[in-house]
Structures are given as structure tokens and as C-alpha cells.
Enzyme design. Structure first.
Site, PDB file in Angstrom:
ATOM      1  N   LEU A 171       0.819  -1.210   0.000  1.00  0.00           N
ATOM      2  CA  LEU A 171       0.000   0.000   0.000  1.00  0.00           C
ATOM      3  C   LEU A 171       0.858   1.268   0.000  1.00  0.00           C
ATOM      4  O   LEU A 171       1.857   1.367   0.702  1.00  0.00           O
ATOM      5  CB  LEU A 171      -0.913   0.004   1.229  1.00  0.00           C
ATOM      6  CG  LEU A 171      -1.872  -1.183   1.362  1.00  0.00           C
ATOM      7  CD1 LEU A 171      -2.787  -0.986   2.577  1.00  0.00           C
ATOM      8  CD2 LEU A 171      -2.711  -1.381   0.096  1.00  0.00           C
ATOM      9  N   HIS A 172       0.421   2.228  -0.815  1.00  0.00           N
ATOM     10  CA  HIS A 172       1.065   3.543  -0.849  1.00  0.00           C
ATOM     11  C   HIS A 172      -0.026   4.595  -0.704  1.00  0.00           C
ATOM     12  O   HIS A 172      -1.221   4.252  -0.546  1.00  0.00           O
ATOM     13  CB  HIS A 172       1.884   3.711  -2.141  1.00  0.00           C
ATOM     14  CG  HIS A 172       1.103   3.358  -3.380  1.00  0.00           C
ATOM     15  ND1 HIS A 172       0.013   4.092  -3.813  1.00  0.00           N
ATOM     16  CD2 HIS A 172       1.239   2.336  -4.258  1.00  0.00           C
ATOM     17  CE1 HIS A 172      -0.463   3.548  -4.915  1.00  0.00           C
ATOM     18  NE2 HIS A 172       0.253   2.471  -5.206  1.00  0.00           N
ATOM     19  N   HIS A 192      -3.328   4.142  -2.633  1.00  0.00           N
ATOM     20  CA  HIS A 192      -4.316   3.247  -2.016  1.00  0.00           C
ATOM     21  C   HIS A 192      -4.983   3.939  -0.821  1.00  0.00           C
ATOM     22  O   HIS A 192      -6.195   3.838  -0.625  1.00  0.00           O
ATOM     23  CB  HIS A 192      -3.634   1.987  -1.465  1.00  0.00           C
ATOM     24  CG  HIS A 192      -3.010   1.114  -2.502  1.00  0.00           C
ATOM     25  ND1 HIS A 192      -1.657   0.918  -2.597  1.00  0.00           N
ATOM     26  CD2 HIS A 192      -3.566   0.371  -3.494  1.00  0.00           C
ATOM     27  CE1 HIS A 192      -1.395   0.084  -3.577  1.00  0.00           C
ATOM     28  NE2 HIS A 192      -2.532  -0.259  -4.150  1.00  0.00           N
TER      29      HIS A 192
END
Ligand code: PAF
Length: 282
Positions: A35-36, A39
């Protein structure tokens, strides 16, 4: 808040049944993890309009047409769960392959038209894998709302078409691409870029902006494209899979911006395939 990690469909159903009965608005954010902030912006959008939020993490083998790509895909479940702590997430659904595709699984969801261009050509079978897993995630989560990034714009349109065609009662929300400070679109694959490649990576977005601005100013798309390809090649982009203008709704190929238009690109840099898209005008 630490959300529970749910690994089985029966456990997930146990939660969602109560929520559905209570008339809650359930949002699902499908992801493959790593996740970054892109997201997390989807989770924030879900949190805003839904009373319950499910984030799914599943590296879906059926959407990879290359086993090396699947093996190299970053898997960071522990960090992902930590990043979600600051959001009102009610469940992190992390099914394993057998949960998602039990023995005897024999169904594929296939969307025609939209999948016959761009990544549908360069990644055979990719969108069948995406449409199949997303249809399952919609059914499994009982969600009324789903959140996808415009970064994968073709995927977004395919998912919208699939939900409409299969009468799945869900609203698919497209959320803007989140970019690094230098313009590079956030993507889990950016983690695979070497330090050197990371320096050149934002050039893709820069060149796309230059083309889009040129087209809006009345320039010739083909000439602008040729100049951009030259600059990308000079900066070690080894292969441009596509760099083309298409209608924003049905993805029809365009040579000029006559209707809501987007510019799409997929290009290889040091063994990593970067994709991006931006609006042309408006
Ligand atoms: O965009 C992704 O991460 C994936 O394609 C999705 C939508 C989670 C389906 O596996």
C-alpha cells in the site's frame, strides 16, 4: 484503530451479514497490497461516505501473464496493516489462493471491447483475471460502494462495465491518481525501480503533460508523440508499449481531442513497466 485481519470468507460473511442487516453502507477497496498513498486515498474516500470499510489484499495470480512478475510483486502485509491504522477500516480481508480459487474453480469473467486495446493487448488474460477476482470480491464483501484509482484507468472502465453488465448492485467510484512530488504516479511497482531508474521515471508524466498541453494548444498529436518518444528513449526508456490518445468513456482511439479524452502510456524503464494516464484538456 487496528482492523482485524480476516483470512476466510466465512469469517468475512459473519461480519458483513450483521452490517447488511443493520442497513450499513459497506465500502470495499480492492488492492494487491504494498500500500502507498494512492491506495490510502481510496481508503479515505471510502471512509468519507461509507459506515463500514473493507480493504482487501490479494495478489491475484490470474491477472499476471508473467510468472516472474508475479514472483517479484512486493508483499508487505505487516506494513500494510500498520499504514491502515489511522483509518476507520473495519476489516482487512487477506484471503489465500485456495480461499479465492478452490479446487474445481472453473469460471472466468470476460469483458469484450474495452479489454481489446492497450494492456489487454500487451498483457493477454490480465483483464479476465481482474474482472474475475473483482466480481468475486464484490460478491464476497456485500459492498454497496467500491473504490478504484484512475491510475489504472482501463481497469476502472472494465470494472464499471462488468458491474453494470452483471447487474451487481454496487457504485464504482474512480479516484484521482496520486503522484509523487516529482510527478511520478504512485504504484506498488515503483518499489522495483533502481535508484538510477527512479530519477528518470518522472519523465514519462512530464512528456505526457507536454503532449496533452500541445494538443490543447492545437498541435499535431503524431508530431508531439514522436518528439516525446525520442526524449524518453534518450532517458533509457527501452520500450514504449503504447502512447496514445483515447476517448475517456469507451477508449476509442483518437488523433485529436474531440470529446473527453485521455492520454495513455505504458513504457519500460530498467526492466520495470510503468503505466500512466492523464486527461487531455478539461
Ligand atoms: O489494481 C489492483 O491492485 C488489482 O488489479 C485489483 C483491482 C486489486 C484486482 O486484483
Amino acid at each position: 484503530m487496528t482492523a482485524p485481519i480476516v483470512r476466510s470468507l466465512s469469517e468475512l460473511r459473519g461480519m458483513t451479514q450483521d452490517w447488511v442487516r443493520a442497513g450499513e453502507r459497506i465500502g470495499v477497496v480492492p488492492t494487491m497490497g504494498a500500500l502507498h498513498d494512492g491506495h490510502l486515498s481510496l481508503v479515505a474516500a471510502a471512509e468519507k461516505i461509507c459506515t463500514r470499510v473493507i480493504v482487501t489484499i490479494f495478489v491475484n495470480p490470474r491477472q499476471f501473464n508473467n510468472s516472474e512478475d508475479l514472483a517479484n510483486y512486493p508483499r508487505t502485509e505487516h506494513e500494510d496493516a500498520r499504514k491502515l491504522e489511522r483509518f476507520a477500516v473495519d476489516a482487512i480481508y487477506v484471503p489465500d489462493g485456495d480461499q479465492m480459487y478452490p479446487g474445481g474453480f472453473a469460471t472466468t469473467v470476460s469483458v469484450s471491447g474495452l479489454t481489446e486495446v492497450m494492456d489487454g493487448v500487451y498483457r493477454p488474460g490480465h483483464f479476465e483475471g481482474v474482472a474475475t477476482v473483482v466480481a468475486k470480491l464484490f460478491a464476497q464483501s456485500s459492498a454497496s460502494d467500491a473504490f478504484f484509482g484512475e491510475k489504472d484507468y482501463q481497469q476502472l472502465q472494465v470494472v464499471r462495465r462488468m458491474a453494470r453488465d452483471l447487474d451487481i448492485p454496487i457504485t464504482v467510484h474512480g479516484c484521482p491518481t496520486i503522484r509523487e512530488i516529482d510527478g511520478l504516479a504512485m504504484s506498488s511497482r515503483n518499489l522495483l525501480l533502481s535508484d538510477r531508474a527512479r530519477v528518470n521515471a518522472p519523465l514519462l508524466f512530464e512528456q505526457m503533460e507536454e503532449i496533452a498541453e500541445g494538443v490543447v494548444a492545437g498541435g499535431d498529436f503524431a508530431a508531439l508523440r514522436t518528439a516525446a518518444v525520442k526524449r524518453l528513449e534518450a532517458a533509457n526508456f527501452t520500450k514504449i508499449d503504447y502512447l496514445e490518445m483515447r476517448a475517456a468513456d469507451d477508449l476509442a482511439l483518437l488523433n485529436a481531442s474531440m470529446r473527453p479524452t485521455r492520454l495513455f502510456a505504458a513504457a519500460w524503464l530498467a526492466g520495470v513497466r510503468l503505466i500512466d494516464n492523464i486527461a487531455v484538456g478539461g
